[in-house]
Design a protein around this motif. Structure first.
Motif, PDB file in Angstrom:
ATOM      1  N   THR A 197       7.371   5.745   1.215  1.00 18.18           N
ATOM      2  CA  THR A 197       8.336   5.340   1.703  1.00 18.18           C
ATOM      3  C   THR A 197       9.020   7.345   1.800  1.00 18.18           C
ATOM      4  OG1 THR A 197       8.450   4.917  -0.381  1.00 18.18           O
ATOM      5  CG2 THR A 197      10.757   5.559   0.312  1.00 18.18           C
ATOM      6  N   VAL A 198      10.032   6.717   3.186  1.00 14.33           N
ATOM      7  CA  VAL A 198      10.781   8.145   3.992  1.00 14.33           C
ATOM      8  C   VAL A 198      12.117   8.176   3.171  1.00 14.33           C
ATOM      9  CG1 VAL A 198      10.752   9.114   5.614  1.00 14.33           C
ATOM     10  CG2 VAL A 198       9.037   7.886   5.927  1.00 14.33           C
ATOM     11  N   TYR A 199      13.080   9.427   3.544  1.00 18.94           N
ATOM     12  CA  TYR A 199      14.103   9.451   1.917  1.00 18.94           C
ATOM     13  C   TYR A 199      14.921  10.499   2.698  1.00 18.94           C
ATOM     14  CZ  TYR A 199      12.586  12.356  -1.558  1.00 18.94           C
ATOM     15  OH  TYR A 199      11.549  13.439  -2.057  1.00 18.94           O
ATOM     16  N   THR A 200      15.777  10.788   2.692  1.00 16.19           N
ATOM     17  CA  THR A 200      16.557  11.975   3.059  1.00 16.19           C
ATOM     18  C   THR A 200      17.190  12.092   1.815  1.00 16.19           C
ATOM     19  OG1 THR A 200      17.151  11.177   5.459  1.00 16.19           O
ATOM     20  CG2 THR A 200      18.515  12.738   4.177  1.00 16.19           C
ATOM     21  N   ASP A 201      17.061  13.993   1.595  1.00 19.27           N
ATOM     22  CA  ASP A 201      17.593  13.945   0.617  1.00 19.27           C
ATOM     23  C   ASP A 201      18.831  15.182   0.479  1.00 19.27           C
ATOM     24  OD1 ASP A 201      17.620  16.371   2.076  1.00 19.27           O
ATOM     25  OD2 ASP A 201      16.189  17.017   0.910  1.00 19.27           O
ATOM     26  N   LYS A 202      19.697  15.086  -0.702  1.00 19.12           N
ATOM     27  CA  LYS A 202      21.040  15.819  -0.585  1.00 19.12           C
ATOM     28  C   LYS A 202      21.374  16.996   0.312  1.00 19.12           C
ATOM     29  CE  LYS A 202      20.745  18.615  -4.193  1.00 19.12           C
ATOM     30  NZ  LYS A 202      20.677  19.167  -5.808  1.00 19.12           N
TER      31      LYS A 202
END
Length: 276
Positions: A197-202
């Motif tokens: 899963t590719v996600y963008t952190d805060k």
């Protein structure tokens, strides 16, 4: 594990000593794990602004932790591969448990998720086992390097110091070790993750999260040793004592399961040949 069986069959087909071939195979994998790993950049802004986290009053702590992690975790994996130890038994070893002169390990404690030293799983788990000369040389070299790392961290290596130590010169966290072990197996092609899963952190940085580990667990190293020793002609009682099994049936069942699996594969293979 499949990679062990493949290496074993390759050695037999090419008239090599299968035990020496497996030892070289394990040494190569652990050697790659022992190489210092480069630090990863976490992002354009964080790379320039973040500072190393240090223990209070310990200016050299960060340098020690960068070196100590791969050495300890690869060492625990190697000792388990060569000695058939359980994870908790490998992590609980202290230097007074290592008999360099007689090439032996004393298994007296285990270190589990509770993060405390406690008695082994069963009465027969408390045992003394022999180790090969390569493992002796590795441990002797690691003890010398660990002395330097401890000194840089403001600590002193003692007889009751853990062989597998963390950044604070204490015992390795079992969960952290398992996370490293899964990543190491995947890196070496022994396992894989089912999901990515590719996600963008805060902080706006793109990251990748892996889940669904598919591959051998740490206990598979013990099963591999039980199978290889019995298949190599070592009497089952000796294998039972070495692995600390409470019952001889446990040792024999592991071997029977492995042989049964291979026999099924042989039958299916012959069926395919006849069908063609």
């Amino acid at each position: 594990p499949a990679h062990v069986r493949r290496r074993w069959r390759f050695a037999r087909r090419h008239s090599q000593n299968p035990y020496e071939a497996l030892a070289d195979h394990a040494q190569g994998i652990l050697g790659r794990a022992n190489r210092p790993q480069p630090l990863r950049r976490r992002g354009r802004h964080q790379a320039s602004q973040s500072k190393p986290t240090e223990a209070p009053g310990d200016a050299n702590h960060q340098g020690a932790s960068a070196d100590i992690r791969p050495q300890n975790q690869a060492g625990a994996t190697g000792r388990t591969y060569c000695g058939g130890l359980r994870r908790g038994e490998a992590l609980a070893l202290v230097w007074e448990d290592v008999d360099f002169e007689n090439a032996r390990l004393r298994i007296r404690k285990q270190y589990g998720k509770e993060k405390v030293l406690k008695d082994p799983k069963t009465a027969k788990s408390r045992r003394t086992i022999s180790i090969d000369s390569q493992t002796v040389d590795y441990l002797r070299d690691w003890r010398t390097r660990q002395q330097t790392i401890f000194a840089e961290a403001g600590a002193e290596q003692q007889a009751n110091s853990p062989v597998c130590s963390n950044e604070l010169c204490g015992f390795l966290d079992p969960d952290n070790f398992s996370r490293w072990r899964r990543k190491f197996f995947v890196k070496e092609g022994l396992a894989h993750y089912a999901n990515e899963t590719v996600y963008t952190d805060k902080c706006g940085i793109e990251r990748v999260k892996h889940s669904g580990y598919v591959g051998p667990n740490f206990h598979a190293l013990r099963r591999a040793q039980a199978t290889l020793l019995v298949a190599g002609g070592v009497d089952p009682k000796t294998v039972q004592a070495r692995l600390g099994h409470e019952s001889l049936n446990t040792t024999l069942n592991i071997y029977a399961e492995e042989v049964g699996e291979n026999d099924r594969k042989a039958a299916d293979f012959m069926g395919e040949l006849l069908r063609d």
